[in-house]
Design an enzyme around this catalytic site. Structure first.
Site, short mmCIF file in Angstrom:
data_model
loop_
_atom_site.label_atom_id
_atom_site.label_comp_id
_atom_site.label_asym_id
_atom_site.label_seq_id
_atom_site.Cartn_x
_atom_site.Cartn_y
_atom_site.Cartn_z
N GLU A 1 2.35 -5.57 -1.28
CA GLU A 1 0.81 -5.94 -1.74
C GLU A 1 0.86 -6.66 -2.98
OE1 GLU A 1 -1.92 -2.72 -2.05
OE2 GLU A 1 -1.45 -1.78 -0.08
N GLU B 1 1.46 4.33 -0.50
CA GLU B 1 1.56 4.66 -1.99
C GLU B 1 1.41 6.29 -2.10
OE1 GLU B 1 -0.38 0.51 -3.65
OE2 GLU B 1 -1.84 2.19 -3.21
#
Length: 779
Positions: free
Chosen positions: A259, A182
């Site tokens: 995710e 991320e």
């Protein structure tokens, strides 16, 4: 005869080579709009679980639970700081044997996705980065700082030694490996991502696809052409919208939600987080029907044992010990109602010839009758050898990674009614004069000063600081602990810095805490102490230790560090795995920082995860406070378009600003609510300003009863969380306002607004006004 034997041995050897080749010829690769496993289309149904958050004896049980849920893959981070707690000492043994964990997954027919970081977030201490990096004051984290990169390379090489041989092409079960994590929420630096990719490859991960994950709003910022791109988002998200841009850029790529957030994590002082099971199942079904792979984060959260729970950023917000996450498999490994709803869905997507595994038995639970901890060792009576320093030093500067730290100095003159100012005390601080506590300061509330009573020259000033986990997100990973700047006494307009300190370290190691001078007797009032006791059990099972009569601290059971507790909640119990207990006598040590109401504990069969006590640190409107805009002129007024996704607003002219007020006049759906997932404010160069020092100084309404929809969610860098006005319409009427203090004067040219991620939900702003001021608003 000899020729026949030689011929036979040759045939046997050749046959073994063929069999070996067949075993190692398995392949996982990227096909046209699908993943390919051994040349056939394959949808990844991954369960994210974390080996440090599960006791090693329970690893197999949790893997079996994931298999029974209908998953075919295990997804897991590699936690750098867990393996290299001291620089250069890397440990992959026992509880840290990640290769053994992967082999257990293979034993049960599960593939594995490895996410080796070096940064992982995961609500884990410092996002998985080792604390000792901060000993270098000018360290550059997650950038191409030579010291950082050489440390990453050293560790990743060791990860490769453990796991590269378990890639699917080499007879193992690893099918993909992630590069960084991320990064779009941290910065834009393709050169750095490229360097990490190269390190991952050099460590031996060359046989399976490498991928990078980000959000749909920022994945292009650091996207590399030779990596697979995946998207992260949560329950209730608009699936088609999340993948729209990715499909435009790469129409032939397999799609994956790397995710898919099943729930959320808990913060101290805030309500226990939950997410809708029906929305979770709905989103999973939409992805499966579209041939989209996913990893369910988390499928089983587990526990951030010991000191490993991190803290969120911006606005320091430490996370609880329990990482239950409202996941389908509970913190203690039990099947929840959400588990069976997901299982009922996934059994419809089992491959031909496959069978859904049976749900394994739960680990038995036990109760333990209440017992008292009768032995006590006061902190002030058990001081270790100090380090002396003229100036205040952080924990890292003196080589301490975790635990508490005490700063002591002698006041060289009398004081009365003056202010003690502690600049950057991280994170929970108690101030004592001659052993008597005179103040408590919380970083969560931005507190940093205490009034001094009348004291004579020669008085002893003690400042005890408890760190609560280094921040694990954004620029907050630069999170030095202890007192990181200075301590001053302010008298009128004059400030005097205090010097000549004795510094005492209190580590969290069991070997340190057990060797104290314990004695029978009453607990010291408002002071830290270790408490010791024992309890006896006739049978072994999981239990939940009720800590509701204690103040704040940590617990050790039979030498195992269990985790933090804090009376403010929402967590009031600590999960005790039965595998760490024994029949007969068991030892317990509690380090309580501020003295308990009663030095008593008991073991429950069920956890208490949602019981708040005292004043919350999270509301942003004082009782009776009403914003007065009657004499204010808006700097800008406009209307947002309906729908999801970021919307950007450019002002007609720039303005010097300290306080930014967004006023929502109505909503797209005509409801009475306002909801905002994220706000960005643009500087004079058109780029977003840093949100590191922002504070919400006012929000007319926030939902804190049924959910944590607090106003500071608008800049927590998490697109799945949002500010929502109170669900009760009697408390929520337009207009709604939020005021953000930028921390200092800035030149502002516009802002960006992200509505909540679900489609067709209430609170989507339609018409709005923006007010910009250098001085605070009036109330």
């Amino acid at each position: 005869m000899m020729r026949q034997i030689i011929t036979f041995l040759f045939i046997v050897s050749f046959t073994n080579l063929v069999v070996l080749a067949q075993k190692t010829e398995r392949k996982f690769e990227i096909g046209n709009q699908t993943f390919l496993l051994d040349g056939k289309p394959f949808i990844i149904k991954a369960a994210e679980i974390h080996y440090p958050r599960i006791p090693e004896p329970y690893w197999e049980h949790r893997i079996e639970m994931c298999k029974a849920l209908g998953m075919n893959t295990i997804c897991l981070y590699v936690f750098w700081n867990y393996h290299e707690m001291e620089e250069g000492k890397i440990d992959f043994r026992g509880q840290k044997d990640i290769a053994a964990f992967c082999r257990l997954a293979q034993k049960h027919g599960m593939y594995v996705i490895i996410r080796p970081g070096p940064y992982v977030c995961a609500e884990w201490e410092m996002g998985g980065l080792p604390w000792w990096l901060l000993k270098k004051k000018d360290i550059g984290l997650r950038v191409q700082d030579p010291y950082f990169m050489s440390s990453v390379k050293r560790f990743m090489k060791e990860v490769g030694k453990q796991l590269a041989g378990q890639q699917i092409t080499r007879g193992g079960n690893i099918i993909m490996v992630q590069v960084e994590n991320e990064y779009g929420a941290y910065g834009v630096d393709k050169a750095y991502i490229s360097a990490i990719r190269d390190i991952v490859k050099e460590s031996g991960f060359t046989d399976v696809p490498l991928f990078q994950c980000d959000w749909n709003s920022n994945f292009q910022n650091n996207a590399l052409d030779d990596l697979l791109w995946t998207i992260n988002f949560g329950t209730g998200a608009n699936i088609d919208e999340q993948f729209r841009k990715l499909k435009e850029l790469r129409p032939g790529t397999p799609l994956m939600c790397s995710e898919f957030w099943s729930g959320w994590f808990d913060h101290w002082g805030a309500k226990h987080e939950t997410r809708s099971a029906s929305e979770l199942v709905k989103g999973m079904k939409q992805m499966l029907d579209r041939n989209i792979s996913f990893s369910l984060y988390m499928t089983h959260g587990g526990t951030s044992f010991g000191h490993w729970a991190g803290a969120n950023f911006p606005n320091f917000s430490p996370t609880c010990t329990s990482y239950d996450y409202d996941a389908p498999i509970s913190e203690s490994g039990r099947a929840t109602p959400k588990f069976f709803e997901v299982r009922n869905l996934l059994k419809q997507y089992i491959g031909e010839g496959e069978k859904l595994a049976e749900v394994p038995d739960s680990i038995p639970t036990i109760s333990i009758p209440a017992f008292e901890l009768k032995q006590m060792a006061s902190l002030f009576d058990n001081l270790p050898k100090p380090r002396t320093s003229e100036k205040i030093m952080s924990m890292e500067a003196i080589g301490q990674g975790w635990g508490s730290i005490l700063y002591r100095t002698i006041l060289n003159k009398s004081v009365a009614g003056q202010t003690l100012i502690i600049t950057e005390a991280h994170d929970w601080t108690q101030v004592f004069i001659d052993g008597k506590r005179i103040g408590v300061l919380s970083r969560m509330k931005g507190e940093g000063a205490v009034m001094l009573p009348a004291v004579k020259q020669g008085a002893v000033l003690d400042i005890l600081v408890e760190p609560m986990g280094r921040m694990n997100f954004g620029k907050g990973i630069y999170d030095w602990k202890g007192i990181t700047e200075k301590v001053e006494i302010k008298s009128g307009k004059t400030t005097t810095e205090l010097k000549n300190w004795k510094i005492y370290s209190f580590p969290v190691d069991y070997e340190f805490v057990k060797n104290k001078s314990f004695r029978a007797g009453p607990a010291p009032k408002d002071a830290a102490a270790w408490y010791k006791g024992s309890f006896s059990i006739g049978k072994i099972g999981d239990t939940f230790l009720d800590m509701s009569t204690w103040s704040k601290g940590l617990v050790w059971i039979n030498g195992h560090s269990i985790g933090r507790y804090w009376q403010i909640g929402p967590q009031q119990t600590l999960y005790i795995p039965g595998c760490w207990l024994k029949k007969g006598a068991n030892e317990i040590i509690v380090f309580d920082l501020a003295s308990p109401e009663k030095a008593e504990v008991k073991g429950l069969r069920q956890p208490i995860l949602d019981s708040l006590k005292g004043n919350s640190a999270y509301t942003h409107r004082k009782f009776g406070q009403d914003l007065d805009l009657s004499n204010e002129k808006p700097n800008y007024a406009g209307s947002f378009k309906p729908g999801n996704g970021w919307q950007h607003v450019q002002f007609d002219s720039t303005a010097k600003t300290r306080y930014f007020c967004l006023e929502a006049l109505n909503s797209q759906g005509g409801d009475d609510y306002t909801a905002v997932a994220e706000l960005k404010i643009h500087g004079d160069d058109g780029k977003p300003l840093s949100r590191q020092h922002w504070k919400v100084v006012y929000a007319d309404s926030e939902e804190t009863d049924d959910a944590n929809n607090i106003a500071s969610n608008v800049f927590d860098l998490q697109e799945s969380t949002f500010w929502h006005t109170n669900y009760s319409t009697s408390k929520a009427k337009h207009p709604h306002q939020i005021i953000i203090d930028l921390g200092e004067e800035k030149t502002v040219s516009g802002f960006s607004y992200l509505p909540r991620p679900e489609a067709g939900k209430p609170g989507m702003i339609k018409d709005y006004r923006v007010y910009l001021k250098l001085k605070p608003f009036k109330f």
